[in-house]
Design an enzyme around this catalytic site. Structure first.
Site, PDB file in Angstrom:
ATOM      1  N   ASP A 472       0.918  -1.138   0.046  1.00 29.04           N
ATOM      2  CA  ASP A 472      -0.007  -0.054   0.027  1.00 29.04           C
ATOM      3  C   ASP A 472       0.890   1.152  -0.140  1.00 29.04           C
ATOM      4  O   ASP A 472       2.068   1.247   0.215  1.00 29.04           O
ATOM      5  CB  ASP A 472      -0.924   0.099   1.189  1.00 29.04           C
ATOM      6  CG  ASP A 472      -2.137   0.630   1.141  1.00 29.04           C
ATOM      7  OD1 ASP A 472      -2.226   1.454   0.010  1.00 29.04           O
ATOM      8  OD2 ASP A 472      -3.332   0.285   1.689  1.00 29.04           O
ATOM      9  N   ASP A 535     -10.676   2.039  -3.420  1.00 23.66           N
ATOM     10  CA  ASP A 535     -11.275   2.104  -1.999  1.00 23.66           C
ATOM     11  C   ASP A 535     -12.822   1.976  -1.913  1.00 23.66           C
ATOM     12  O   ASP A 535     -13.692   1.744  -1.163  1.00 23.66           O
ATOM     13  CB  ASP A 535     -10.692   3.111  -1.195  1.00 23.66           C
ATOM     14  CG  ASP A 535      -9.496   2.609  -0.525  1.00 23.66           C
ATOM     15  OD1 ASP A 535      -9.144   1.321  -0.824  1.00 23.66           O
ATOM     16  OD2 ASP A 535      -8.812   3.463   0.439  1.00 23.66           O
TER      17      ASP A 535
HETATM   18  C1  GLA Z   1      -5.749   1.938   2.010  1.00 24.41           C
HETATM   19  C2  GLA Z   1      -6.243   0.788   1.064  1.00 24.41           C
HETATM   20  C3  GLA Z   1      -7.244  -0.030   1.934  1.00 24.41           C
HETATM   21  C4  GLA Z   1      -6.884  -0.657   3.081  1.00 24.41           C
HETATM   22  C5  GLA Z   1      -6.222   0.468   3.853  1.00 24.41           C
HETATM   23  C6  GLA Z   1      -5.644   0.123   5.283  1.00 24.41           C
HETATM   24  O1  GLA Z   1      -6.797   2.760   2.025  1.00 24.41           O
HETATM   25  O2  GLA Z   1      -6.745   1.096  -0.001  1.00 24.41           O
HETATM   26  O3  GLA Z   1      -7.554  -1.138   0.886  1.00 24.41           O
HETATM   27  O4  GLA Z   1      -5.644  -1.647   2.811  1.00 24.41           O
HETATM   28  O5  GLA Z   1      -5.321   1.225   3.302  1.00 24.41           O
HETATM   29  O6  GLA Z   1      -5.086   1.114   6.081  1.00 24.41           O
END
Ligand code: GLA
Length: 767
Positions: A472, A535
């Site tokens: 990430d 997301d």
């Molecule tokens: C980001 C990712 C999510 C999740 C969060 C965790 O927003 O896109 O899918 O993994 O971080 O903090």
């Protein structure tokens, strides 16, 4: 294939040709980029010079009395020598700032990988054209790489200081391409967190259009992929060009139409905050730009791009390899979980048929929310008393693979790492750095930082219990240090780190993520075979995002999860059937508290997963065709793979007078007989509200206890459809499907889709 007669170069792929020529003024120009041409006819393609008008500045009277720089369809441009359009390259030396490169020589060779950058594999040939400005001690090498089978040409440049004096580089795009205006429209995307890949179109007028990202990453604001299309180009027919960049940092596209109608298109690293000094003997290499042409409409662009990504970008060991169905705990628990909770989720995910359990954020340091611990990649014992190995063993025993979330590029002010190495955080050393999601970037330009992060990842990976990593990246750049090209050097540092770790663990599957799709680009896909698309897991939003992304990227890189019925980002309620129909156009996963499912939903999800496993190859690697769009209140996508075609129909909003409808189908084998059907879906009793009273012997209240009780246990079968027909007939006339619900009666042929509802129609060759 590349053919040359010394001053012309014809680069041909399966269906396209790029024709370059060194003109009378020794400048490299593009005479044609389009459909295949006959090599005997190159003269007829040459763009005429014409008579110079009015106060035109003639570039070099001795070589040609007619040629002016801004009118040439030039493959590169520099400022201060009468080319007043946006320059491709900007150089400065102590003694002057006019850099006038002229043709010197060429070389045709096997593709030589680009140092420091992600490299596509399986290229055919490379053409290198050398141009020089001897007076300034500089060389410009223009590289063209041919990917015949995918109809793609890669372009990049190298600038070399062959003189004594330093040369300062302030702009170096990877590609400049010129074409004559025929009403072209730029079709790209704009976006933001949870809203990536929104369609963005503009007709090119006499302005300079610039878009891209200055955020340090390729970004969700403007993905590097975009197209140019003519006004008459449709999904299936007409001329379109596709462009992309194999790069993950700040980037820019510049499109400019000069007064007589020539359009110049430039792509490359963003010039903002980009300065490099080339000392004697040093050179600078740009990342590779990617170009394609088609006369088969926008689907033609996506076919070329999908093929290119699947064959040449995705690491070879993962090319066309089935991707597992994931269960991810994030939207089910966020960072609030215990080992027991994770185990119960993993157990249920295994019962449902999932193949991979991914433990997301919150397993390290003392991380209970997003305010701490990035950089401290040691297990949070309070939550996971048996460590990563404990939970991974449990997951493996259930027959699932185990995946783990990391965000290596970040450091939390509240972390042990910050106490030990405050100098590793990115700051300008003057101002208090601004936080994004409570965190700072960690400086990947420093070798010791990369070594530390490699060690952290290696410590976990060498236990052998991790099969998958979600990588990430949750904030963009601020407070940049002064040094010349920090953002670019950071990206080269990132490539070094991900290159090392993926080389050391070639069989670990990596998923790219940047707060969703904030860095889904060809650079990252060279290391990580798949990416978390957004997301936003709301079905309708996701459908729009996936569709726009699919013009440039194949379903095989798109990771999509079915999440809770009441979506967390939109609070929109959507049934699991629709959520699945949309998520399965790519790599399927689930992300919710699966222990909360009632028996109806549990059964439906088991059936979804079985369906996905049966059709995985088609859904991940089949030929993608966008057959209709929400412009017509329905979106229809076909994924076809030899003897199977799956057509997903997504309704926009329900209207009361829907007519008969024809479902378009394409590319079926004409002589084969196909059996068609619709993926089994059910309706909850609640769908019918108080209308259920028309069927019950006693009165029940809408949303009342009886309806709630019954709907957790029983459901109504939706839309039945079975039949067979020849591929040729279906290709010609599509399939007649029933009318949608109009408020008067229900039987098993009625199509109840509701707002944003979906269906998958199945066509399989009869055995
Ligand atoms: C980001 C990712 C999510 C999740 C969060 C965790 O927003 O896109 O899918 O993994 O971080 O903090």
């Amino acid at each position: 294939m590349i053919k040359t007669n010394e001053r012309t170069f014809l680069l041909s792929t399966k269906e396209t040709a790029l024709l370059l020529r060194v003109n009378e003024a020794d400048k490299l120009v593009c005479d044609h980029y389009g459909r295949l041409i006959d090599e005997g006819d190159l003269k007829s393609c040459a763009v005429p010079t014409g008579m110079p008008t009015g106060r035109t500045i003639i570039y070099d009277e001795k070589k040609s009395a007619k040629l002016a720089l801004p009118l040439m369809q030039s493959e590169f441009s520099t400022p201060f020598k009468s080319d007043d359009l946006s320059p491709m390259i900007e150089l400065y030396a102590e003694k002057g700032r006019v850099f006038d490169f002229i043709y010197d020589s060429y070389e045709i060779r096997d593709f030589v990988p680009m140092e420091g950058y992600p490299n596509p594999h399986g290229a055919d040939q490379e053409l290198v054209i050398k141009c020089k400005d001897e007076k300034m001690g500089a060389e410009l090498h223009l590289h063209y790489v041919v990917f015949e089978d995918s109809d793609v040409i890669g372009k990049f440049i190298r600038i070399v200081n062959v003189g004594e004096e330093d040369i300062e580089l302030r702009r170096a795009y990877s590609s400049q391409f010129s074409l004559q205006n025929e009403g072209y429209i730029i079709h790209g995307s704009f976006g933001n967190w949870a809203g990536e890949f929104q369609r963005n179109e503009t007709k090119i007028g006499h302005f300079r259009y610039e878009f891209g990202s200055d955020s340090g990453s390729s970004g969700d604001q403007h993905n590097p992929f975009f197209m140019l299309k003519r006004p008459d180009t449709s999904l299936h027919t007409g001329i379109a060009y596709g462009f992309n960049l194999i790069y993950s940092g700040s980037h820019r596209v510049c499109v400019e139409m000069e007064p007589y109608g020539m359009i110049r298109v430039q792509q490359g690293i963003s010039p903002s905050g980009f300065e490099k000094v080339l000392h004697k003997g040093e050179s600078f290499l740009t990342p590779m730009a990617v170009l394609t042409f088609t006369h088969h409409g926008l689907n033609g662009v996506s076919h070329h791009m999908h093929d290119f990504v699947n064959k040449h970008i995705i690491p070879e060991q993962f090319a066309y390899k089935p991707r597992p169905i994931a269960f991810n705990n994030w939207e089910g628990t966020y960072a609030k979980f215990t080992e027991g909770k994770l185990k119960s989720l993993a157990k249920k995910a295994a019962d449902l048929g999932c193949e991979l359990f991914v433990l997301d954020d919150g397993w390290f340091g003392h991380r209970d929310d997003d305010a701490s611990s990035l950089g401290d990649w040691t297990v949070y014992k309070k939550k996971l008393p048996h460590g990563i190995e404990g939970i991974a063993d449990y997951v493996h025993k259930l027959g699932l693979k185990f995946g783990l979330w990391f965000e290596p590029e970040m450091i939390s002010p509240d972390s042990e790492l910050m106490k030990a190495h405050p100098e590793w955080a990115v700051t300008d050393g003057i101002h208090e750095p601004s936080l994004g999601r409570n965190q700072l970037l960690i400086d990947l330009t420093k070798a010791e930082v990369r070594d530390y992060l490699f060690e952290c990842l290696d410590t976990h990976l060498k236990t052998g219990v991790i099969d998958f990593i979600k990588w990430d990246y949750n904030r963009t750049f601020s407070d940049l240090p002064r040094n010349g090209a920090f953002c670019h050097d950071y990206i080269l540092g990132l490539y070094d780190l991900v290159g090392r770790i993926t080389k050391a663990y070639p069989n670990v599957l990596f998923e790219n993520c940047a707060s969703g799709g904030g860095r889904n680009d060809l650079g990252m896909f060279c290391y990580f075979p798949q990416g978390w698309v957004s997301d936003d897991t709301d079905a309708l939003e996701r459908c729009k995002i996936q569709t726009e992304m699919a013009f440039g990227y194949p379903p095989s890189v798109m990771s999509n999860h079915v999440s809770a019925k009441t979506n967390h980002q939109m609070l929109r309620k959507t049934g699991f059937g629709t959520k699945f129909d949309i998520a399965c156009m790519g790599i399927l996963g689930y992300e919710m508290d699966v222990n909360d499912l009632d028996s109806v939903d549990e059964k439906a999800i088991k059936e979804q997963i079985e369906f996905y496993k049966e059709n995985r190859n088609t859904l991940q690697f089949g030929t993608y065709m966008l057959l209709d769009t929400f412009d017509h209140d329905r979106q229809i996508v076909e994924m076809a793979d030899g003897e199977c075609a799956l057509v997903t129909y997504v309704n926009y909003v329900q209207t009361p007078h829907s007519g008969n409808e024809r479902l378009p189908v394409t590319g079926l084998i004409p002589d084969a007989t196909y059996e068609y059907s619709v993926r089994k879906e059910v309706h909850s009793l609640k769908t019918f509200g108080s209308l259920v009273n028309q069927q019950t012997p006693f009165h029940v209240k809408e949303e009342g206890a009886i309806v709630n009780f019954l709907s957790r246990r029983m459901s109504l079968d939706a839309e039945a459809l079975h039949g067979e027909a020849k591929g040729a007939t279906l290709n010609a006339g599509g399939l007649q499907i029933g009318r949608q619900w109009t408020g008067t009666g229900y039987d098993d042929t009625t199509r109840i889709l509701l707002d944003f509802g979906a269906r998958i129609y199945i066509f399989k060759v009869k055995k």
